[in-house]
Design a protein around this motif. Structure first.
Motif, PDB file in Angstrom:
ATOM      1  N   VAL A  40       0.831  -1.201   0.000  1.00  0.00           N
ATOM      2  CA  VAL A  40       0.000   0.000   0.000  1.00  0.00           C
ATOM      3  C   VAL A  40       0.865   1.250   0.000  1.00  0.00           C
ATOM      4  CG1 VAL A  40      -1.965  -1.086   1.164  1.00  0.00           C
ATOM      5  CG2 VAL A  40      -0.171  -0.014   2.524  1.00  0.00           C
ATOM      6  N   MET A  41       0.249   2.367  -0.376  1.00  0.00           N
ATOM      7  CA  MET A  41       0.874   3.676  -0.260  1.00  0.00           C
ATOM      8  C   MET A  41      -0.039   4.533   0.609  1.00  0.00           C
ATOM      9  SD  MET A  41       1.996   6.541  -3.074  1.00  0.00           S
ATOM     10  CE  MET A  41       0.343   7.034  -3.480  1.00  0.00           C
ATOM     11  N   THR A  42       0.544   5.215   1.585  1.00  0.00           N
ATOM     12  CA  THR A  42      -0.238   6.068   2.467  1.00  0.00           C
ATOM     13  C   THR A  42      -0.423   7.440   1.830  1.00  0.00           C
ATOM     14  OG1 THR A  42       1.689   6.907   3.644  1.00  0.00           O
ATOM     15  CG2 THR A  42       0.679   4.887   4.495  1.00  0.00           C
ATOM     16  N   THR A  43      -1.256   8.269   2.445  1.00  0.00           N
ATOM     17  CA  THR A  43      -1.487   9.612   1.933  1.00  0.00           C
ATOM     18  C   THR A  43      -0.250  10.480   2.009  1.00  0.00           C
ATOM     19  OG1 THR A  43      -2.324  10.255   4.100  1.00  0.00           O
ATOM     20  CG2 THR A  43      -3.954   9.614   2.444  1.00  0.00           C
ATOM     21  N   SER A  44       0.710  10.107   2.860  1.00  0.00           N
ATOM     22  CA  SER A  44       1.956  10.869   2.955  1.00  0.00           C
ATOM     23  C   SER A  44       3.018  10.342   2.001  1.00  0.00           C
ATOM     24  CB  SER A  44       2.482  10.844   4.393  1.00  0.00           C
ATOM     25  OG  SER A  44       2.746   9.520   4.781  1.00  0.00           O
ATOM     26  N   GLY A  45       2.699   9.316   1.210  1.00  0.00           N
ATOM     27  CA  GLY A  45       3.625   8.802   0.213  1.00  0.00           C
ATOM     28  C   GLY A  45       4.513   7.690   0.699  1.00  0.00           C
ATOM     29  N   LEU A  46       4.238   7.120   1.863  1.00  0.00           N
ATOM     30  CA  LEU A  46       5.049   6.033   2.410  1.00  0.00           C
ATOM     31  C   LEU A  46       4.551   4.700   1.865  1.00  0.00           C
ATOM     32  CD1 LEU A  46       7.248   5.447   4.661  1.00  0.00           C
ATOM     33  CD2 LEU A  46       5.304   4.819   6.063  1.00  0.00           C
ATOM     34  N   TYR A  47       5.475   3.888   1.345  1.00  0.00           N
ATOM     35  CA  TYR A  47       5.127   2.574   0.835  1.00  0.00           C
ATOM     36  C   TYR A  47       5.404   1.532   1.906  1.00  0.00           C
ATOM     37  CZ  TYR A  47       4.829   4.495  -3.867  1.00  0.00           C
ATOM     38  OH  TYR A  47       4.458   5.203  -4.970  1.00  0.00           O
ATOM     39  N   GLY A  48       4.564   0.508   1.990  1.00  0.00           N
ATOM     40  CA  GLY A  48       4.772  -0.549   2.962  1.00  0.00           C
ATOM     41  C   GLY A  48       3.869  -1.731   2.673  1.00  0.00           C
ATOM     42  N   THR A  49       3.994  -2.742   3.522  1.00  0.00           N
ATOM     43  CA  THR A  49       3.202  -3.961   3.405  1.00  0.00           C
ATOM     44  C   THR A  49       2.317  -4.093   4.630  1.00  0.00           C
ATOM     45  OG1 THR A  49       5.037  -4.987   2.231  1.00  0.00           O
ATOM     46  CG2 THR A  49       3.338  -6.451   3.076  1.00  0.00           C
ATOM     47  N   VAL A  50       1.040  -4.385   4.428  1.00  0.00           N
ATOM     48  CA  VAL A  50       0.106  -4.520   5.538  1.00  0.00           C
ATOM     49  C   VAL A  50       0.500  -5.744   6.359  1.00  0.00           C
ATOM     50  CG1 VAL A  50      -2.305  -4.873   6.182  1.00  0.00           C
ATOM     51  CG2 VAL A  50      -1.738  -3.406   4.240  1.00  0.00           C
ATOM     52  N   ALA A  51       0.710  -5.531   7.671  1.00  0.00           N
ATOM     53  CA  ALA A  51       1.137  -6.620   8.551  1.00  0.00           C
ATOM     54  C   ALA A  51      -0.006  -7.137   9.420  1.00  0.00           C
ATOM     55  CB  ALA A  51       2.285  -6.148   9.441  1.00  0.00           C
ATOM     56  N   ASP A  52      -0.951  -6.259   9.813  1.00  0.00           N
ATOM     57  CA  ASP A  52      -2.039  -6.684  10.695  1.00  0.00           C
ATOM     58  C   ASP A  52      -3.270  -5.834  10.412  1.00  0.00           C
ATOM     59  OD1 ASP A  52      -3.495  -7.885  12.742  1.00  0.00           O
ATOM     60  OD2 ASP A  52      -2.732  -6.514  14.261  1.00  0.00           O
ATOM     61  N   THR A  53      -4.429  -6.473  10.278  1.00  0.00           N
ATOM     62  CA  THR A  53      -5.679  -5.758  10.011  1.00  0.00           C
ATOM     63  C   THR A  53      -6.745  -6.106  11.035  1.00  0.00           C
ATOM     64  OG1 THR A  53      -6.423  -7.515   8.537  1.00  0.00           O
ATOM     65  CG2 THR A  53      -5.257  -5.670   7.525  1.00  0.00           C
ATOM     66  N   SER A  54      -6.336  -6.522  12.228  1.00  0.00           N
ATOM     67  CA  SER A  54      -7.309  -7.012  13.211  1.00  0.00           C
ATOM     68  C   SER A  54      -8.164  -5.899  13.811  1.00  0.00           C
ATOM     69  CB  SER A  54      -6.593  -7.777  14.318  1.00  0.00           C
ATOM     70  OG  SER A  54      -5.665  -6.931  14.970  1.00  0.00           O
ATOM     71  N   ASP A  55      -7.697  -4.655  13.830  1.00  0.00           N
ATOM     72  CA  ASP A  55      -8.459  -3.550  14.402  1.00  0.00           C
ATOM     73  C   ASP A  55      -9.344  -2.910  13.329  1.00  0.00           C
ATOM     74  OD1 ASP A  55      -9.401  -1.681  16.175  1.00  0.00           O
ATOM     75  OD2 ASP A  55      -7.569  -0.487  16.233  1.00  0.00           O
ATOM     76  N   ASP A  56     -10.500  -2.366  13.732  1.00  0.00           N
ATOM     77  CA  ASP A  56     -11.414  -1.751  12.777  1.00  0.00           C
ATOM     78  C   ASP A  56     -10.944  -0.385  12.298  1.00  0.00           C
ATOM     79  OD1 ASP A  56     -13.106  -3.903  12.860  1.00  0.00           O
ATOM     80  OD2 ASP A  56     -14.425  -3.028  14.386  1.00  0.00           O
ATOM     81  N   THR A  57     -10.214   0.348  13.143  1.00  0.00           N
ATOM     82  CA  THR A  57      -9.842   1.722  12.782  1.00  0.00           C
ATOM     83  C   THR A  57      -8.379   1.876  12.398  1.00  0.00           C
ATOM     84  OG1 THR A  57      -9.402   2.248  15.095  1.00  0.00           O
ATOM     85  CG2 THR A  57     -11.616   2.750  14.246  1.00  0.00           C
ATOM     86  N   THR A  58      -7.516   0.938  12.795  1.00  0.00           N
ATOM     87  CA  THR A  58      -6.090   1.053  12.482  1.00  0.00           C
ATOM     88  C   THR A  58      -5.578  -0.210  11.812  1.00  0.00           C
ATOM     89  OG1 THR A  58      -5.405   0.180  14.638  1.00  0.00           O
ATOM     90  CG2 THR A  58      -5.648   2.578  14.459  1.00  0.00           C
ATOM     91  N   ILE A  59      -4.447  -0.064  11.120  1.00  0.00           N
ATOM     92  CA  ILE A  59      -3.747  -1.207  10.541  1.00  0.00           C
ATOM     93  C   ILE A  59      -2.266  -1.054  10.853  1.00  0.00           C
ATOM     94  CG2 ILE A  59      -5.382  -1.600   8.667  1.00  0.00           C
ATOM     95  CD1 ILE A  59      -3.401  -0.230   6.800  1.00  0.00           C
ATOM     96  N   ASP A  60      -1.553  -2.165  10.858  1.00  0.00           N
ATOM     97  CA  ASP A  60      -0.104  -2.135  11.038  1.00  0.00           C
ATOM     98  C   ASP A  60       0.537  -2.315   9.674  1.00  0.00           C
ATOM     99  OD1 ASP A  60      -0.373  -1.827  13.760  1.00  0.00           O
ATOM    100  OD2 ASP A  60      -0.080  -3.949  14.218  1.00  0.00           O
ATOM    101  N   ILE A  61       1.496  -1.432   9.365  1.00  0.00           N
ATOM    102  CA  ILE A  61       2.189  -1.473   8.083  1.00  0.00           C
ATOM    103  C   ILE A  61       3.674  -1.684   8.343  1.00  0.00           C
ATOM    104  CG2 ILE A  61       2.776  -0.196   5.985  1.00  0.00           C
ATOM    105  CD1 ILE A  61       0.147   1.280   6.232  1.00  0.00           C
ATOM    106  N   GLU A  62       4.247  -2.674   7.670  1.00  0.00           N
ATOM    107  CA  GLU A  62       5.685  -2.923   7.765  1.00  0.00           C
ATOM    108  C   GLU A  62       6.363  -2.072   6.697  1.00  0.00           C
ATOM    109  OE1 GLU A  62       8.816  -6.617   8.070  1.00  0.00           O
ATOM    110  OE2 GLU A  62       6.926  -6.941   7.017  1.00  0.00           O
ATOM    111  N   ILE A  63       7.158  -1.086   7.149  1.00  0.00           N
ATOM    112  CA  ILE A  63       7.783  -0.150   6.211  1.00  0.00           C
ATOM    113  C   ILE A  63       9.211  -0.547   5.869  1.00  0.00           C
ATOM    114  CG2 ILE A  63       6.299   1.770   6.824  1.00  0.00           C
ATOM    115  CD1 ILE A  63       8.480   2.781   8.681  1.00  0.00           C
ATOM    116  N   ALA A  64       9.806  -1.421   6.662  1.00  0.00           N
ATOM    117  CA  ALA A  64      11.138  -1.978   6.421  1.00  0.00           C
ATOM    118  C   ALA A  64      11.163  -3.329   7.129  1.00  0.00           C
ATOM    119  CB  ALA A  64      12.216  -1.049   6.967  1.00  0.00           C
ATOM    120  N   PRO A  65      12.104  -4.192   6.782  1.00  0.00           N
ATOM    121  CA  PRO A  65      12.140  -5.494   7.451  1.00  0.00           C
ATOM    122  C   PRO A  65      12.253  -5.340   8.966  1.00  0.00           C
ATOM    123  CG  PRO A  65      13.568  -5.516   5.539  1.00  0.00           C
ATOM    124  CD  PRO A  65      13.103  -4.106   5.712  1.00  0.00           C
ATOM    125  N   GLY A  66      11.240  -5.815   9.689  1.00  0.00           N
ATOM    126  CA  GLY A  66      11.232  -5.744  11.143  1.00  0.00           C
ATOM    127  C   GLY A  66      10.726  -4.442  11.718  1.00  0.00           C
TER     128      GLY A  66
END
Length: 130
Positions: free
Chosen positions: A45-71
């Protein structure tokens, strides 16, 4: 009759763009909600601020965790995701049984440790000024 025609046409000229604009906004908002609802782990995904990453966790309704670098995992609001993007693709030459090179698109799987780092130019030598 002629006195009513001009104000009526003027109102139509103003009202039509307003109606069409609001329909476009509603369609864009619906597409954004569908995107946020369809996010799954592993999506690039790409965020509104232009940061690219991979979705790591979608368990919450309002937030998601994005892995922006390994670890490195950060927490973002779902609304901050602008769009899904395809994983980076680089072209790789493969040889076939006919010994003819073939260009093939391959997903980049090289670990971060093997990737070359940025090239840094050596410092400029300052001449002695006399």
């Amino acid at each position: 009759m002629n006195q009513l025609l001009l104000p009526l046409l003027l109102m139509l000229v103003v009202a039509i763009p307003l109606v069409l604009g609001s329909r476009k906004q509603k369609r864009a908002a619906a597409e954004q909600q569908n995107l946020q609802a369809s996010l799954a782990e592993g999506d690039r995904v790409m965020t509104t601020s232009g940061l690219y990453g991979t979705v790591a966790d979608t368990s919450d309704d309002t937030t998601i965790d994005i892995e922006i670098a390994p670890g490195v995992v950060t927490t973002w609001l779902r609304q901050a995701v602008r769009e899904k993007v395809a994983p980076p693709v680089e072209e790789v030459e493969e040889t076939t049984s006919d010994d003819e090179p073939t260009t093939v698109a391959a997903v980049e799987d090289t670990p971060a440790e093997e990737k070359p780092g940025p090239q840094v130019a050596p410092p400029l030598e300052q001449g002695n000024k006399k």
